[in-house]
Enzyme design. Structure first.
Site, PDB file in Angstrom:
ATOM      1  N   GLU A 209      15.310  72.751  44.506  1.00 52.71           N
ATOM      2  CA  GLU A 209      14.969  72.233  43.098  1.00 52.71           C
ATOM      3  C   GLU A 209      14.810  73.271  41.733  1.00 52.71           C
ATOM      4  O   GLU A 209      14.037  73.138  40.760  1.00 52.71           O
ATOM      5  CB  GLU A 209      13.882  71.373  43.107  1.00 52.71           C
ATOM      6  CG  GLU A 209      14.265  69.999  43.995  1.00 52.71           C
ATOM      7  CD  GLU A 209      13.226  69.228  44.266  1.00 52.71           C
ATOM      8  OE1 GLU A 209      11.778  69.353  43.461  1.00 52.71           O
ATOM      9  OE2 GLU A 209      13.132  68.201  44.857  1.00 52.71           O
ATOM     10  N   ASP A 314       5.285  58.192  46.824  1.00 49.37           N
ATOM     11  CA  ASP A 314       6.713  58.234  46.879  1.00 49.37           C
ATOM     12  C   ASP A 314       7.355  57.759  48.174  1.00 49.37           C
ATOM     13  O   ASP A 314       7.888  56.556  47.994  1.00 49.37           O
ATOM     14  CB  ASP A 314       7.071  59.783  46.695  1.00 49.37           C
ATOM     15  CG  ASP A 314       8.692  59.989  47.033  1.00 49.37           C
ATOM     16  OD1 ASP A 314       9.441  59.070  46.831  1.00 49.37           O
ATOM     17  OD2 ASP A 314       8.986  61.084  47.417  1.00 49.37           O
ATOM     18  N   LYS A 339      12.427  56.915  41.923  1.00 49.40           N
ATOM     19  CA  LYS A 339      13.888  57.354  42.465  1.00 49.40           C
ATOM     20  C   LYS A 339      14.915  56.311  42.475  1.00 49.40           C
ATOM     21  O   LYS A 339      14.730  55.417  43.374  1.00 49.40           O
ATOM     22  CB  LYS A 339      13.734  58.071  43.688  1.00 49.40           C
ATOM     23  CG  LYS A 339      12.838  59.328  43.679  1.00 49.40           C
ATOM     24  CD  LYS A 339      12.674  59.865  45.110  1.00 49.40           C
ATOM     25  CE  LYS A 339      11.762  61.365  45.027  1.00 49.40           C
ATOM     26  NZ  LYS A 339      11.557  61.692  46.564  1.00 49.40           N
TER      27      LYS A 339
END
EC number: 4.2.1.11
Length: 431
Positions: A209, A314, A339
């Site tokens: 990332e 998440d 997401k």
């Protein structure tokens, strides 16, 4: 004047392209009757939750089994015939038709990667057909809130080949007055951090990332480095820039215990460890502090820290309204990570954001570790007034592409643009 027939889906094509890790992913193009085109590419995760929608891979010798020709063929052979003739403006009908065609609970028949590519491309085509930017098409005339970025500048866990247990150590420049200023602040700290690492003889190679991936003594060492970098760059920790963590604890949850740093911790002990970190550092947000099915542990974490900081779910929520509602009912977390490929359609993504907002939960729009040049999530963050976005560090073009799109949106909005950090609508520092 635009004729509604001009916005009907005429043709859908798909292809296998590559993501930022060199793995195949799905790109779809939706062509409307009047010629407008929408294109979208789906991302892919490294640390994936067990309850995510199914990403269809070929499983043969090509690309070491990671090819996506099955998903591409499903788009052209099954999805396209079912959608041609439907208005691109009816996103719910487009997505519902694909889900019905798939017939499974987790999109395992057609593949969530196939469905999502078409879903996002359809929205883009509709926006282009109307002559609107995507954020305006999805969010309407009031979409003007620029998100606070959660910038992953030190990578660990499944995102890097180093010895850090926690997956992401992030900067949160909530003290900026604009998105452009927040980006500058983050970039200055990022480059200052690079200098600190180099001075200590540590690696400045970056992870998936775009953050640095050094071998450090422990997770505390990462926190100490970030504080040093913030101060050396001329900012005040906790006031100008705070910290956020993605613990990604499911990755080291084994036999009912959390195994990291040479120790094994029960859920209660894990909560205590996280509380110590919050006491020591200006941490205002923790993601996945407990594992995806440790509901009791999550409830304890929320009871202990839920009034002090943002607790993002998440893996436990996977952008699912069903799992989010379970969390709401059990007082678990106070925020959801969004997401798009976890749930597999734009409609369901918007439903999750809506449920979170109505229930007093914040939403953080997020990338995946396997990203592309697609910038849909930047527009989505503004469209939904989410107030927060996670899209990596200040390097790697697939990360910076989202930041640059947000800069364009801010410029386009002009005096209408509002930075969430300046209004307290993003995560905020602690006094």
């Amino acid at each position: 004047m635009i004729d509604s027939l001009d916005l009907v889906i005429d043709t859908i094509v798909a292809r296998e392209v590559l993501d930022s890790r060199g793995n195949p992913t799905v790109e779809a193009e939706v062509l409307l009757e009047a010629g407008a085109i929408g294109r979208a590419i789906v991302p892919s995760g490294a640390s994936t939750g067990a309850h995510e929608a199914h990403e269809l891979r070929d499983g043969d010798s090509r690309y070491l089994g990671k090819g996506v020709t099955k998903a591409v063929n499903h788009i052209e052979d099954r999805i396209a015939p079912a959608l041609c003739g439907i208005s691109s403006l009816d996103q719910a009908s487009v997505d519902g038709t694909m889900q019905e065609l798939d017939g499974s609970d987790n999109k395992s028949s057609l593949g969530a990667n196939a469905i999502l590519a078409v879903s996002m491309a359809t929205a883009r085509a509709a926006a282009n057909g109307l002559g609107l930017p995507l954020y305006r098409y999805l969010g309407g005339p009031m979409a003007s809130l620029l998100p606070v970025p959660l910038m992953n500048v030190i990578n660990g866990g499944a995102h890097a080949a180093n010895n850090l247990d926690f997956q992401e150590f992030m900067l949160v420049p909530h003290g900026a007055s604009s998105f452009r200023e927040s980006l500058r602040m983050g970039a200055e700290v990022f480059h200052t951090l690079k200098g600190l690492l180099s001075a200590q003889g540590l690696s400045t190679a970056v992870g998936d990332e775009g953050g640095f991936a050094p071998n450090l003594a422990n997770n505390d060492a990462a926190g100490d480095l970030l504080i040093q970098a913030i101060e050396k760059a001329g900012y005040s920790p906790g006031k100008d820039i705070s910290l956020a963590l993605d613990v990604a604890s499911t990755e080291f949850y084994q036999d009912g215990c959390y195994a990291f740093g040479g120790g094994r911790y029960t859920s209660t002990e894990m909560v205590n460890e996280l509380e110590k970190l919050v006491d020591r550092y200006p941490i205002i947000s923790i993601e996945d502090g407990l594992a995806e099915d440790d509901w009791q542990g999550w409830a304890l974490l929320t009871k202990k820290l839920g009034k002090r900081i943002q607790l993002i779910g998440d893996d436990i929520f996977v952008t699912s309204t069903k799992r989010l509602q379970q969390g709401i009912d059990q007082n678990v977390a106070n925020s959801i990570l969004i997401k798009v490929n976890q749930i597999g359609s734009l409609t369901e993504t918007l439903q999750a954001i809506d449920l979170a907002g109505r229930s007093g939960y914040t939403s953080v729009i997020s990338h995946r570790s396997g990203e592309t040049e697609d910038t849909t999530i930047a527009d989505l963050a503004v469209a939904t007034r989410a107030g927060q976005i996670k899209t990596g560090s200040l390097s790697r073009s697939e990360r910076v592409a989202k930041y640059n799109q947000l800069l364009r949106i801010e410029d386009e909005l002009g005096s209408q643009a509002v930075y969430a950090g300046a209004t307290g609508q993003g995560p905020r520092g602690r006094s």
